[in-house]
Enzyme design. Structure first.
Site, PDB file in Angstrom:
ATOM      1  N   SER A 129      -7.885  26.046  25.798  1.00 24.82           N
ATOM      2  CA  SER A 129      -8.712  26.138  24.396  1.00 24.82           C
ATOM      3  C   SER A 129     -10.097  25.940  24.634  1.00 24.82           C
ATOM      4  CB  SER A 129      -8.358  24.805  23.477  1.00 24.82           C
ATOM      5  OG  SER A 129      -9.112  24.881  22.340  1.00 24.82           O
ATOM      6  N   TYR A 154      -6.235  15.310  21.787  1.00 20.07           N
ATOM      7  CA  TYR A 154      -5.599  16.778  22.173  1.00 20.07           C
ATOM      8  C   TYR A 154      -6.492  17.490  23.227  1.00 20.07           C
ATOM      9  CZ  TYR A 154      -5.131  21.957  21.330  1.00 20.07           C
ATOM     10  OH  TYR A 154      -4.963  23.076  21.481  1.00 20.07           O
ATOM     11  N   LYS A 158      -5.942  19.175  27.280  1.00 22.64           N
ATOM     12  CA  LYS A 158      -6.158  20.439  27.670  1.00 22.64           C
ATOM     13  C   LYS A 158      -7.170  20.440  28.945  1.00 22.64           C
ATOM     14  CE  LYS A 158      -3.774  22.775  24.853  1.00 22.64           C
ATOM     15  NZ  LYS A 158      -2.447  23.218  24.933  1.00 22.64           N
TER      16      LYS A 158
HETATM   17  P1  NAD Z   1       2.827  25.989  17.731  1.00 24.89           P
HETATM   18  O1  NAD Z   1       2.969  24.730  17.451  1.00 24.89           O
HETATM   19  O2  NAD Z   1       2.992  26.811  16.704  1.00 24.89           O
HETATM   20  O3  NAD Z   1       3.683  26.224  18.930  1.00 24.89           O
HETATM   21  C1  NAD Z   1       4.012  25.446  20.026  1.00 24.89           C
HETATM   22  C2  NAD Z   1       5.559  25.521  20.079  1.00 24.89           C
HETATM   23  O4  NAD Z   1       5.990  24.407  21.110  1.00 24.89           O
HETATM   24  C3  NAD Z   1       6.311  24.946  18.707  1.00 24.89           C
HETATM   25  O5  NAD Z   1       7.438  25.933  18.617  1.00 24.89           O
HETATM   26  C4  NAD Z   1       6.952  23.428  19.504  1.00 24.89           C
HETATM   27  O6  NAD Z   1       8.360  23.281  18.658  1.00 24.89           O
HETATM   28  C5  NAD Z   1       7.036  23.636  20.783  1.00 24.89           C
HETATM   29  N1  NAD Z   1       7.152  22.460  21.428  1.00 24.89           N
HETATM   30  C6  NAD Z   1       6.334  21.400  21.513  1.00 24.89           C
HETATM   31  N2  NAD Z   1       6.422  20.381  22.099  1.00 24.89           N
HETATM   32  C7  NAD Z   1       7.541  21.023  22.845  1.00 24.89           C
HETATM   33  C8  NAD Z   1       8.251  20.268  24.170  1.00 24.89           C
HETATM   34  N3  NAD Z   1       8.048  19.252  24.727  1.00 24.89           N
HETATM   35  N4  NAD Z   1       9.183  21.046  24.609  1.00 24.89           N
HETATM   36  C9  NAD Z   1       9.681  22.403  23.967  1.00 24.89           C
HETATM   37  N5  NAD Z   1       8.966  22.965  22.941  1.00 24.89           N
HETATM   38  C10 NAD Z   1       7.776  22.103  22.423  1.00 24.89           C
HETATM   39  O7  NAD Z   1       1.377  26.235  18.036  1.00 24.89           O
HETATM   40  P2  NAD Z   1       0.666  27.488  18.792  1.00 24.89           P
HETATM   41  O8  NAD Z   1      -0.514  27.725  17.808  1.00 24.89           O
HETATM   42  O9  NAD Z   1       1.519  28.448  18.966  1.00 24.89           O
HETATM   43  O10 NAD Z   1      -0.290  27.121  20.161  1.00 24.89           O
HETATM   44  C11 NAD Z   1       0.415  27.379  21.538  1.00 24.89           C
HETATM   45  C12 NAD Z   1      -0.378  26.769  22.456  1.00 24.89           C
HETATM   46  O11 NAD Z   1      -1.823  27.250  22.287  1.00 24.89           O
HETATM   47  C13 NAD Z   1      -0.673  25.192  22.411  1.00 24.89           C
HETATM   48  O12 NAD Z   1      -0.468  24.671  23.766  1.00 24.89           O
HETATM   49  C14 NAD Z   1      -1.812  25.189  21.845  1.00 24.89           C
HETATM   50  O13 NAD Z   1      -2.245  23.828  22.117  1.00 24.89           O
HETATM   51  C15 NAD Z   1      -2.688  26.236  22.472  1.00 24.89           C
HETATM   52  N6  NAD Z   1      -3.708  26.377  21.547  1.00 24.89           N
HETATM   53  C16 NAD Z   1      -3.611  27.055  20.308  1.00 24.89           C
HETATM   54  C17 NAD Z   1      -4.751  27.053  19.584  1.00 24.89           C
HETATM   55  C18 NAD Z   1      -4.464  27.367  18.051  1.00 24.89           C
HETATM   56  O14 NAD Z   1      -5.421  27.238  17.293  1.00 24.89           O
HETATM   57  N7  NAD Z   1      -3.438  27.925  17.397  1.00 24.89           N
HETATM   58  C19 NAD Z   1      -5.830  27.198  20.049  1.00 24.89           C
HETATM   59  C20 NAD Z   1      -6.222  27.044  21.431  1.00 24.89           C
HETATM   60  C21 NAD Z   1      -4.788  26.401  22.189  1.00 24.89           C
HETATM   61  C1  UD1 Z   2      -9.775  23.237  15.875  1.00 22.06           C
HETATM   62  C2  UD1 Z   2      -9.803  22.168  16.447  1.00 22.06           C
HETATM   63  C3  UD1 Z   2      -9.546  22.926  17.982  1.00 22.06           C
HETATM   64  C4  UD1 Z   2      -8.377  23.520  18.061  1.00 22.06           C
HETATM   65  C5  UD1 Z   2      -8.079  24.548  16.914  1.00 22.06           C
HETATM   66  C6  UD1 Z   2      -6.799  25.178  16.750  1.00 22.06           C
HETATM   67  C7  UD1 Z   2     -11.533  20.495  16.142  1.00 22.06           C
HETATM   68  C8  UD1 Z   2     -12.937  19.997  16.183  1.00 22.06           C
HETATM   69  N1  UD1 Z   2     -11.313  21.605  16.845  1.00 22.06           N
HETATM   70  O1  UD1 Z   2     -10.687  24.254  15.741  1.00 22.06           O
HETATM   71  O2  UD1 Z   2      -9.719  21.976  19.062  1.00 22.06           O
HETATM   72  O3  UD1 Z   2      -8.165  24.226  19.115  1.00 22.06           O
HETATM   73  O4  UD1 Z   2      -8.496  23.884  15.619  1.00 22.06           O
HETATM   74  O5  UD1 Z   2      -5.853  24.186  16.183  1.00 22.06           O
HETATM   75  O6  UD1 Z   2     -10.860  19.995  15.173  1.00 22.06           O
HETATM   76  N2  UD1 Z   2     -13.095  24.774   7.701  1.00 22.06           N
HETATM   77  C9  UD1 Z   2     -13.371  24.439   6.545  1.00 22.06           C
HETATM   78  N3  UD1 Z   2     -12.374  24.121   5.449  1.00 22.06           N
HETATM   79  C10 UD1 Z   2     -11.120  23.828   5.769  1.00 22.06           C
HETATM   80  C11 UD1 Z   2     -10.839  24.069   7.245  1.00 22.06           C
HETATM   81  C12 UD1 Z   2     -11.734  24.613   8.148  1.00 22.06           C
HETATM   82  O7  UD1 Z   2     -14.646  24.853   6.163  1.00 22.06           O
HETATM   83  O8  UD1 Z   2     -10.356  23.465   5.033  1.00 22.06           O
HETATM   84  C13 UD1 Z   2     -13.947  25.221   8.688  1.00 22.06           C
HETATM   85  C14 UD1 Z   2     -14.276  24.333   9.750  1.00 22.06           C
HETATM   86  O9  UD1 Z   2     -15.334  23.699   9.284  1.00 22.06           O
HETATM   87  C15 UD1 Z   2     -14.532  25.139  10.955  1.00 22.06           C
HETATM   88  C16 UD1 Z   2     -13.828  26.494  10.776  1.00 22.06           C
HETATM   89  O10 UD1 Z   2     -13.521  26.412   9.261  1.00 22.06           O
HETATM   90  O11 UD1 Z   2     -15.964  25.391  10.839  1.00 22.06           O
HETATM   91  C17 UD1 Z   2     -12.522  26.524  11.468  1.00 22.06           C
HETATM   92  O12 UD1 Z   2     -11.717  25.412  11.434  1.00 22.06           O
HETATM   93  P1  UD1 Z   2     -10.328  25.095  12.035  1.00 22.06           P
HETATM   94  O13 UD1 Z   2      -9.491  26.346  11.506  1.00 22.06           O
HETATM   95  O14 UD1 Z   2      -9.784  23.747  11.611  1.00 22.06           O
HETATM   96  O15 UD1 Z   2     -10.354  25.255  13.777  1.00 22.06           O
HETATM   97  P2  UD1 Z   2     -11.472  24.683  14.531  1.00 22.06           P
HETATM   98  O16 UD1 Z   2     -12.294  23.387  13.965  1.00 22.06           O
HETATM   99  O17 UD1 Z   2     -12.670  25.535  15.261  1.00 22.06           O
END
Ligand code: NAD
Ligand code: UD1
Length: 348
Positions: A129, A154, A158
């Site tokens: 991330s 979290y 990572k």
């Molecule tokens: P998500 O929660 O939708 O998907 C993760 C999946 O993993 C879920 O279906 C959950 O049931 C499964 N899971 C969790 N723990 C498990 C375990 N121990 N064994 C088997 N399955 C398990 O999340 P996502 O948004 O698809 O994220 C996927 C990956 O990307 C994660 O590692 C997350 O940290 C990373 N990531 C996500 C974002 C984001 O904003 N969505 C940003 C940066 C990184």
């Molecule tokens: C957050 C996490 C990041 C994670 C990502 C995906 C933090 C500090 N960072 O990112 O580690 O990888 O989520 O899960 O928590 N916002 C509003 N109103 C809302 C929600 C969000 O104004 O109701 C704004 C926030 O201030 C931010 C932007 O929208 O500026 C995006 O927010 P969000 O979607 O929560 O993602 P991040 O904070 O960037």
């Protein structure tokens, strides 16, 4: 299409994993999914089938369970690579339950890494991330920008996972690792067959926004309009989830075709463009014709002011580029919200 091989997708019924399974099928791979459904549901498999015509192989396995994971790999002895999505991902929850986060995110990764050589699996793509950069001093961030101290458990998981993969790849030159640092994934598949399924009240901007427009939430709070940005609201790099999924296929192609230059490579996955919260709201209104009820609220603790990617390394080396426009992406998020409403038309 010829079968280019089996790819184990952990967390494959989740948001990014399900979109990646679709793109793996589209590219001729055979995704095999494991997920413990802790943050997703089994119905996602039907969504994947509706898009691709194929129901993926799926087993309910917890990656923390070394024995079950090993048995699964034994049954699928021809896995070419792993894409490891399975993790817990809520920043706020990680502050409240740090041990749950360390156990799930770290133990799962170590289990996979310890089992891989036993089953001759040498390739792993890992979901990292942009959170590892914290508030960068210089924008946009490149893969060489400094890693800042994590601001949540979290974020720590990572950073630790990256370190574990770095050390493992240094010790074993046969192990190929690709670390993908995602910026802010948003949107859904354009078919609206799969998308994000937030649990409870969403923390992330897009699901909160679409739920507000759908009438499930009253008002979207814009967290701060007094930042040092052109319109005062925070800036992020919002990346379309289908574009993000396609980058995983590029990463898999690269390692399987042995085009990787080192046995550990790192890529930023973003659009290269910073967009403010207020710009998201305005663009959403333009793209969908819907009004977003919002109000300016105090800053959210822990938010960074602005971050966006320099994605040129991924553009050049992976041959990948974010393609969707922000309008298309926001429209896909809205279509998905409407689909969810059809299924569960409950308002709070
Ligand atoms: P998500 O929660 O939708 O998907 C993760 C999946 O993993 C879920 O279906 C959950 O049931 C499964 N899971 C969790 N723990 C498990 C375990 N121990 N064994 C088997 N399955 C398990 O999340 P996502 O948004 O698809 O994220 C996927 C990956 O990307 C994660 O590692 C997350 O940290 C990373 N990531 C996500 C974002 C984001 O904003 N969505 C940003 C940066 C990184
Ligand atoms: C957050 C996490 C990041 C994670 C990502 C995906 C933090 C500090 N960072 O990112 O580690 O990888 O989520 O899960 O928590 N916002 C509003 N109103 C809302 C929600 C969000 O104004 O109701 C704004 C926030 O201030 C931010 C932007 O929208 O500026 C995006 O927010 P969000 O979607 O929560 O993602 P991040 O904070 O960037």
């Amino acid at each position: 299409m010829a079968n280019k091989g089996k790819i184990l997708v952990t967390g494959g019924t989740g948001y990014i994993g399900s979109h990646t399974a679709v793109e793996l099928f589209n590219a001729g791979y055979e995704p095999v999914i494991i997920d413990n459904l802790s943050n997703s549901n089994i119905g996602v498999l039907d969504g994947i089938k509706a898009i691709t015509g194929t129901l993926p192989t799926y087993e309910n396995i917890d990656c923390k369970d070394y024995i079950s994971l090993g048995h699964f790999m034994e049954r699928h002895s021809d896995i070419k690579a792993i894409i490891h999505f399975a993790a817990s991902k809520s920043v706020g929850e990680s502050v409240e339950q740090p041990l749950v986060y360390y156990r799930n995110n770290i133990v799962s990764l170590i289990n996979l890494l310890q089992l891989m050589p036993k089953f001759n699996i040498n390739n792993i793509v890992f979901s990292s991330s942009c959170t590892v950069y914290g508030q960068p001093d210089v924008l946009p961030v490149t893969e060489n920008s400094p890693i800042k101290p994590a601001t949540s458990p979290y974020g720590s998981t990572k950073q630790m996972s990256e370190t574990i993969l770095r050390d493992a790849s240094a010790a074993d030159k046969n192990l190929n690792v690709v670390l993908l640092r995602y910026f802010n994934p948003i949107g859904a598949h354009p078919s609206a067959e799969i998308g994000e399924l937030p649990n409870g009240i969403p923390n992330n901007l897009l699901p909160y926004l679409t739920q507000t427009v759908a009438g499930i939430r009253k008002t979207l709070k814009v967290f701060g309009n007094d930042y040092s940005t052109p319109d005062g609201s925070c800036i992020r790099d919002y990346i379309n989830v289908v574009d993000l999924a396609k980058a995983h296929v590029c990463a898999i192609d690269r390692i399987l075709e042995k085009k990787n230059k080192k046995n550990l490579e790192v890529f930023n996955l973003g659009t290269g463009k910073g967009v403010s919260v207020l710009e998201i709201i305005n663009t959403f209104e333009k793209a969908t014709g819907m009004k977003v009820p919002y109000e300016i609220a105090p800053r959210r603790t822990g938010d960074i002011e602005q971050v966006w990617a320099d994605a040129s390394h991924a553009n050049k080396e992976l041959g990948w580029k974010a393609e969707a426009t922000l309008e298309e992406t926001l429209l896909s998020a809205w279509k998905w919200q409407q689909k969810l409403q059809e299924r569960e038309p409950k308002a709070e």
